[in-house]
Design a protein around this motif. Structure first.
Motif, PDB file in Angstrom:
ATOM      1  N   TYR A 199     105.908 -19.840 115.546  1.00 50.93           N
ATOM      2  CA  TYR A 199     105.304 -20.278 114.208  1.00 50.93           C
ATOM      3  C   TYR A 199     106.672 -20.704 113.412  1.00 50.93           C
ATOM      4  O   TYR A 199     107.794 -20.246 113.560  1.00 50.93           O
ATOM      5  N   GLU A 200     106.301 -21.498 112.336  1.00 51.53           N
ATOM      6  CA  GLU A 200     107.338 -21.700 111.431  1.00 51.53           C
ATOM      7  C   GLU A 200     106.672 -21.795 110.077  1.00 51.53           C
ATOM      8  O   GLU A 200     105.639 -22.465 109.841  1.00 51.53           O
ATOM      9  N   TYR A 201     107.378 -21.177 108.966  1.00 55.07           N
ATOM     10  CA  TYR A 201     106.647 -21.142 107.651  1.00 55.07           C
ATOM     11  C   TYR A 201     107.590 -21.401 106.697  1.00 55.07           C
ATOM     12  O   TYR A 201     108.778 -21.145 106.696  1.00 55.07           O
ATOM     13  N   TYR A 202     107.222 -21.849 105.324  1.00 54.31           N
ATOM     14  CA  TYR A 202     107.970 -22.223 104.360  1.00 54.31           C
ATOM     15  C   TYR A 202     108.258 -20.811 103.413  1.00 54.31           C
ATOM     16  O   TYR A 202     107.159 -20.176 103.037  1.00 54.31           O
ATOM     17  N   THR A 203     109.318 -20.789 102.810  1.00 52.73           N
ATOM     18  CA  THR A 203     109.632 -19.664 101.729  1.00 52.73           C
ATOM     19  C   THR A 203     110.335 -20.271 100.696  1.00 52.73           C
ATOM     20  O   THR A 203     111.273 -21.143 100.945  1.00 52.73           O
ATOM     21  N   GLN A 204     110.115 -20.153  99.369  1.00 51.84           N
ATOM     22  CA  GLN A 204     110.838 -20.631  98.428  1.00 51.84           C
ATOM     23  C   GLN A 204     112.279 -20.211  98.168  1.00 51.84           C
ATOM     24  O   GLN A 204     113.057 -20.707  97.775  1.00 51.84           O
ATOM     25  N   TYR A 205     112.345 -18.880  98.661  1.00 51.91           N
ATOM     26  CA  TYR A 205     113.827 -18.239  98.512  1.00 51.91           C
ATOM     27  C   TYR A 205     114.162 -17.812 100.025  1.00 51.91           C
ATOM     28  O   TYR A 205     114.118 -16.545 100.310  1.00 51.91           O
ATOM     29  N   PRO A 206     114.757 -18.787 100.789  1.00 56.98           N
ATOM     30  CA  PRO A 206     115.256 -18.166 102.146  1.00 56.98           C
ATOM     31  C   PRO A 206     116.358 -17.271 102.258  1.00 56.98           C
ATOM     32  O   PRO A 206     116.676 -16.506 102.927  1.00 56.98           O
ATOM     33  N   ASN A 207     117.076 -17.185 100.879  1.00 59.75           N
ATOM     34  CA  ASN A 207     118.140 -16.269 100.949  1.00 59.75           C
ATOM     35  C   ASN A 207     118.505 -15.967  99.283  1.00 59.75           C
ATOM     36  O   ASN A 207     117.784 -16.159  98.435  1.00 59.75           O
ATOM     37  N   LYS A 208     119.322 -14.772  99.227  1.00 62.91           N
ATOM     38  CA  LYS A 208     119.552 -14.222  98.049  1.00 62.91           C
ATOM     39  C   LYS A 208     120.088 -15.533  96.911  1.00 62.91           C
ATOM     40  O   LYS A 208     119.545 -15.467  95.732  1.00 62.91           O
ATOM     41  N   SER A 242     119.416 -18.506  96.744  1.00 62.67           N
ATOM     42  CA  SER A 242     118.324 -19.168  96.380  1.00 62.67           C
ATOM     43  C   SER A 242     117.604 -19.040  95.128  1.00 62.67           C
ATOM     44  O   SER A 242     117.000 -19.757  94.581  1.00 62.67           O
ATOM     45  N   ARG A 243     117.433 -17.512  95.169  1.00 62.48           N
ATOM     46  CA  ARG A 243     116.760 -16.933  94.123  1.00 62.48           C
ATOM     47  C   ARG A 243     117.595 -17.045  92.900  1.00 62.48           C
ATOM     48  O   ARG A 243     116.931 -17.351  91.924  1.00 62.48           O
ATOM     49  N   TRP A 244     118.998 -16.809  92.969  1.00 65.51           N
ATOM     50  CA  TRP A 244     119.827 -16.780  91.827  1.00 65.51           C
ATOM     51  C   TRP A 244     119.867 -18.399  91.384  1.00 65.51           C
ATOM     52  O   TRP A 244     119.765 -18.538  89.911  1.00 65.51           O
ATOM     53  N   ARG A 245     119.668 -19.049  92.214  1.00 66.14           N
ATOM     54  CA  ARG A 245     120.058 -20.879  91.917  1.00 66.14           C
ATOM     55  C   ARG A 245     118.876 -20.940  91.009  1.00 66.14           C
ATOM     56  O   ARG A 245     118.914 -22.047  89.963  1.00 66.14           O
ATOM     57  N   GLU A 246     117.590 -20.483  91.224  1.00 68.35           N
ATOM     58  CA  GLU A 246     116.313 -20.906  90.621  1.00 68.35           C
ATOM     59  C   GLU A 246     116.584 -20.835  88.977  1.00 68.35           C
ATOM     60  O   GLU A 246     116.250 -21.638  88.238  1.00 68.35           O
ATOM     61  N   TYR A 247     117.442 -19.672  88.742  1.00 70.99           N
ATOM     62  CA  TYR A 247     117.764 -19.496  87.177  1.00 70.99           C
ATOM     63  C   TYR A 247     118.532 -20.413  86.386  1.00 70.99           C
ATOM     64  O   TYR A 247     118.564 -20.964  85.317  1.00 70.99           O
ATOM     65  N   ILE A 248     119.587 -21.069  87.314  1.00 69.17           N
ATOM     66  CA  ILE A 248     120.605 -21.833  86.667  1.00 69.17           C
ATOM     67  C   ILE A 248     120.428 -23.204  87.234  1.00 69.17           C
ATOM     68  O   ILE A 248     121.389 -24.169  86.784  1.00 69.17           O
ATOM     69  N   ARG A 249     119.382 -23.549  87.952  1.00 74.07           N
ATOM     70  CA  ARG A 249     119.248 -25.093  88.564  1.00 74.07           C
ATOM     71  C   ARG A 249     119.270 -26.102  87.348  1.00 74.07           C
ATOM     72  O   ARG A 249     120.014 -27.240  87.659  1.00 74.07           O
TER      73      ARG A 249
END
Length: 338
Positions: A33-42, A44-51
């Motif tokens: 199986y393959e599925y999508y996650t918005q935050y594949p690592n830590k 990517s989650r922090w980047r969302e705040y400063i993007r």
């Protein structure tokens, strides 16, 4: 089964991994199986705040890299010790700044809207409901991007600057003007302010026109071409007297850089704090008046407070029609979270 048992079973199912529910090991599940996650690592989650501020930083950095880069190449090459022949003229300067503005908007447009100018950010907050909570981050990103770009260009050209100045480490306003803006000697203070006011007024008038859905906007993605044209036109028509900053970050970021690399307080003391009342206040003033003029005479969308319904209209729950693009001025559609 009791209610407590039911609750425990539900909680266990909710916390179980999908591969556990299907009775497959993580290795087998991953291979099938393959599925999508918005935050594949830590990160990517922090980047969302400063993007978005980071996009503004990179967009403004692109603008200043091209702009101050062409300033240095054209002016420094006039010294025979730097180059055998001049490498450009005033038209080259206008094209360099126009390319920088267009490419800067292209770099950041799909993420942050491609403001790359604190005056644009402020005008959109006042007249187009751009979130005020984002304004400080955008402006800080723009200032940092301008400072970084100016420092990069200085590091690239400082040997040529030494030759142009006539000695190693000599720093005067003649080369400081390659990075920040300074007026011609005959210009009175009021005329300096008015010159920047006009340039910013024209820029914001065009920005608000091309982002108006009911005024023949260009296709999404082609707004950087419009920005190229308007910056080229402003430079060709109004760039001589004050250097057409029309962007507070474009002037303040490089000016801070020059003060830090050897030019000292002279870059701020020039003409009784010229840096504040011309490239900053003049640009902000023009940027706030142009949208007001546009909204009073042309725009009819509900984003502008000019079109706020009257008391009698509000009694009947009336409102103006929505007309504005969500990501002005760059014209790209915003990303939607998956």
């Amino acid at each position: 089964m009791s209610a407590s048992d039911n609750s425990s079973a539900n909680n266990k199912a909710a916390t179980a991994h999908l591969e556990d529910i299907q009775g497959e090991s993580p290795e087998v599940f991953q291979s099938r199986y393959e599925y999508y996650t918005q935050y594949p690592n830590k990160w990517s989650r922090w980047r969302e705040y400063i993007r978005e501020p980071a996009a503004e930083m990179l967009g403004t950095m692109t603008l200043i890299l091209f702009g101050t880069g062409v300033d240095c190449q054209v002016v420094l090459s006039t010294k025979t010790g730097v180059a055998a022949s001049p490498k450009g003229d005033y038209l080259s300067l206008n094209f360099g700044w126009a390319c920088g503005a267009a490419l800067g908007v292209w770099v950041s447009g799909g993420i942050s809207g491609g403001h790359i100018n604190p005056a644009v950010t402020l005008a959109l907050a006042v007249y187009r409901k751009f979130p005020w909570r984002k304004v400080p981050g955008y402006m800080l990103g723009q200032l940092i991007g301008a400072w970084i770009a100016a420092l990069i260009v200085f590091a690239n050209y400082f040997h040529a600057i030494d030759i142009f100045e006539g000695g190693k480490g000599v720093r005067t306003l003649s080369t400081a003007s390659l990075f920040a803006t300074y007026s011609l000697a005959y210009m009175p203070a009021a005329n300096c302010f008015f010159d920047e006011f006009i340039g910013a007024f024209i820029l914001l008038l065009v920005v608000f026109a091309v982002s108006d859905r009911r005024n023949g906007p260009p296709p999404p993605g082609l707004v950087p071409l419009v920005i190229f044209i308007v910056i080229l036109g402003i430079g060709a028509a109004f760039g001589m007297q004050t250097g057409y900053a029309i962007n507070p970050a474009r002037d303040l970021g490089p000016r801070l850089m020059t003060a830090m690399v050897g030019y000292g307080h002279q870059v701020f003391n020039y003409r009784s704090q010229y840096w504040l009342w011309t490239p900053i206040l003049g640009s902000f003033a023009g940027a706030l008046v142009a949208p007001l003029v546009y909204d009073v005479f042309i725009f009819n969308g509900d984003e502008s407070f000019i079109n706020r319904p009257s008391v009698s209209a509000r009694r009947h729950f009336a409102h103006a029609r929505h007309a504005e693009r969500p990501m002005a001025p760059a014209g790209f559609e915003p990303d939607h979270a998956v």
